[in-house]
Design an enzyme around this catalytic site. Structure first.
Site, PDB file in Angstrom:
ATOM      1  N   LYS A   1      43.708  27.101  62.324  1.00  0.00           N
ATOM      2  CA  LYS A   1      43.784  27.652  63.675  1.00  0.00           C
ATOM      3  C   LYS A   1      42.361  27.915  64.176  1.00  0.00           C
ATOM      4  O   LYS A   1      41.550  28.523  63.471  1.00  0.00           O
ATOM      5  CB  LYS A   1      44.573  28.967  63.663  1.00  0.00           C
ATOM      6  CG  LYS A   1      46.065  28.792  63.440  1.00  0.00           C
ATOM      7  CD  LYS A   1      46.751  28.329  64.705  1.00  0.00           C
ATOM      8  CE  LYS A   1      48.262  28.369  64.567  1.00  0.00           C
ATOM      9  NZ  LYS A   1      48.936  27.911  65.806  1.00  0.00           N
TER      10      LYS A   1
ATOM     11  N   ASP B   1      44.201  23.416  65.522  1.00  0.00           N
ATOM     12  CA  ASP B   1      45.055  23.837  66.648  1.00  0.00           C
ATOM     13  C   ASP B   1      44.333  24.918  67.442  1.00  0.00           C
ATOM     14  O   ASP B   1      44.043  25.989  66.918  1.00  0.00           O
ATOM     15  CB  ASP B   1      46.393  24.364  66.121  1.00  0.00           C
ATOM     16  CG  ASP B   1      47.377  24.692  67.237  1.00  0.00           C
ATOM     17  OD1 ASP B   1      47.055  24.430  68.416  1.00  0.00           O
ATOM     18  OD2 ASP B   1      48.471  25.199  66.936  1.00  0.00           O
TER      19      ASP B   1
ATOM     20  N   GLU C   1      44.825  19.909  68.175  1.00  0.00           N
ATOM     21  CA  GLU C   1      45.889  20.174  69.150  1.00  0.00           C
ATOM     22  C   GLU C   1      45.349  20.935  70.353  1.00  0.00           C
ATOM     23  O   GLU C   1      44.736  21.994  70.198  1.00  0.00           O
ATOM     24  CB  GLU C   1      46.998  21.027  68.516  1.00  0.00           C
ATOM     25  CG  GLU C   1      47.872  20.319  67.510  1.00  0.00           C
ATOM     26  CD  GLU C   1      48.911  21.275  66.944  1.00  0.00           C
ATOM     27  OE1 GLU C   1      49.545  22.022  67.729  1.00  0.00           O
ATOM     28  OE2 GLU C   1      49.084  21.278  65.699  1.00  0.00           O
TER      29      GLU C   1
ATOM     30  N   ASP D   1      51.014  19.399  72.011  1.00  0.00           N
ATOM     31  CA  ASP D   1      52.051  20.317  71.549  1.00  0.00           C
ATOM     32  C   ASP D   1      52.658  20.984  72.782  1.00  0.00           C
ATOM     33  O   ASP D   1      53.732  20.614  73.263  1.00  0.00           O
ATOM     34  CB  ASP D   1      51.436  21.331  70.584  1.00  0.00           C
ATOM     35  CG  ASP D   1      52.422  22.410  70.146  1.00  0.00           C
ATOM     36  OD1 ASP D   1      53.599  22.353  70.548  1.00  0.00           O
ATOM     37  OD2 ASP D   1      52.022  23.329  69.403  1.00  0.00           O
TER      38      ASP D   1
ATOM     39  N   LYS E   1      57.952  20.808  67.903  1.00  0.00           N
ATOM     40  CA  LYS E   1      58.588  22.026  67.394  1.00  0.00           C
ATOM     41  C   LYS E   1      60.025  22.033  67.927  1.00  0.00           C
ATOM     42  O   LYS E   1      60.262  22.445  69.076  1.00  0.00           O
ATOM     43  CB  LYS E   1      57.822  23.264  67.864  1.00  0.00           C
ATOM     44  CG  LYS E   1      56.418  23.402  67.289  1.00  0.00           C
ATOM     45  CD  LYS E   1      55.758  24.678  67.784  1.00  0.00           C
ATOM     46  CE  LYS E   1      54.485  24.985  67.019  1.00  0.00           C
ATOM     47  NZ  LYS E   1      53.377  24.084  67.383  1.00  0.00           N
TER      48      LYS E   1
END
Length: 333
Positions: free
Chosen positions: A140, A168, A197, A220, A246
């Site tokens: 992250k 991400d 991402e 995403d 997701k």
């Protein structure tokens, strides 16, 4: 004719006290467990993600009861009741239960995950060494200084020569900040970044970042934008490497498979990823990953945020497993 029945349960599980979703701390993960039966059982999980899902858990529960009641009133042999117009979490959870009941959801599962990078690279190396296949981890970025994030990413890539990284940023950076991040990653290491991402606040800026740095991006949140058009994926090549799906935030298995097939036709990877479901939902995501994206490591490394597993265990997890009699699970119907 076989009798049709369904049950709905609500779970509420303590989670890691440091878990931040959006701008809030999440102290408990709550969701619904659905069982459908017509000759055999099928299970699914409906768990809107606070701060990301459009629907609340209460709205999902109300809609699920209505849908399941309509389903129960039809014959077992009747065509599938459509999930059009249902909330994404409801569509996903019910489609899992239905496909499991009918045998469409295969038992084989991909339990390999992309572990989160933080702390000591040596500890991550030990975890990666146990993984069969590609050594891929996730990091992250965007919560701290972009320079710092770049230095840490470069450190992991330096320390583990066969590591592939997925990053991400959740649209947190300006283009300037994103470029500051990239400047701290050695050019020879950038090739081992599978994708970043949503680095910037808009898709146009993210694509500009990829063009300037050679670091490919992935969509995403973009997949869930109201005006998203799947045709734009072709236009975003070659700077777009993957889409991250997701299912709890996207919808039914059918909807997710359509996205996977469209991405594959364009030469893009499709990565199935968790929305912090319970172990029940995660094991089903692992089965979907094996069935529909067999050569791609899914992003399912979220179970350790939970205090317990629910109904079905994740292989190798030492978390306690609770069943329907637990104080953390309440029967609704």
């Amino acid at each position: 004719m076989a009798n049709k029945s369904f049950n709905l349960y609500r779970y509420s599980i303590p989670v890691d006290s440091q878990l931040i979703l959006g701008d809030r701390f999440l102290k408990r993960r709550e969701g619904l467990l659905v069982r459908v039966s017509c000759s055999r059982d099928g299970w699914g999980e409906i768990a809107p993600l606070p701060g990301f899902s459009e629907e609340t858990l209460e709205q999902a529960q109300e809609q699920a009861i209505k849908w399941l009641t309509n389903w129960q009133q039809a014959s077992c042999d009747a065509p599938r009741v459509p999930l059009d117009g249902t909330y994404p979490s409801v569509a996903f959870g019910i489609s899992c239960a239905m496909d499991e009941m009918k045998g469409y959801l295969k038992e084989a599962a991909n339990f390999n995950t992309a572990p989160l990078c933080y702390g000591d690279p040596d500890e991550l190396y030990a975890e990666l060494a146990a993984i069969e296949g590609e050594k891929v981890a996730k990091m992250k970025v965007g919560m701290y200084e972009a320079n710092r994030d770049g230095l840490i990413a470069d450190m992991f890539l330096e320390a583990i020569p066969d590591l592939q990284l997925r990053l991400d940023a959740n649209r947190r950076w300006t283009l300037e900040k994103a470029l500051q991040f990239a400047a701290k990653v050695k050019p020879e290491h950038r090739a081992r970044i599978q994708f970043l991402e949503e680095p910037c606040k808009s898709t146009a800026l993210s694509l500009q970042f990829a063009a300037q740095t050679g670091i490919p991006v992935a969509w995403d949140e973009t997949l869930r934008d109201p005006n998203f058009d799947i045709a734009t994926l072709a236009e975003n090549r070659p700077y777009l490497a993957a889409i991250v799906i997701k299912p709890t935030l996207i919808g039914s298995i059918e909807r997710c498979v359509a996205l996977i097939n469209q991405a594959r036709a364009l030469g893009l990877n499709a990565v199935l990823s968790s929305s912090i479901e319970s172990s029940l939902g995660l094991t089903q995501l692992a089965r979907l990953a094996q069935q529909y994206t067999p050569n791609v490591t899914p992003g399912l490394d979220t179970l350790d945020l939970m205090a317990y597993q629910v109904l079905r265990p994740w292989p190798g997890s030492t978390l306690p497993l609770i069943d329907l009699d637990s104080e953390f699970i309440t029967k609704i119907i």
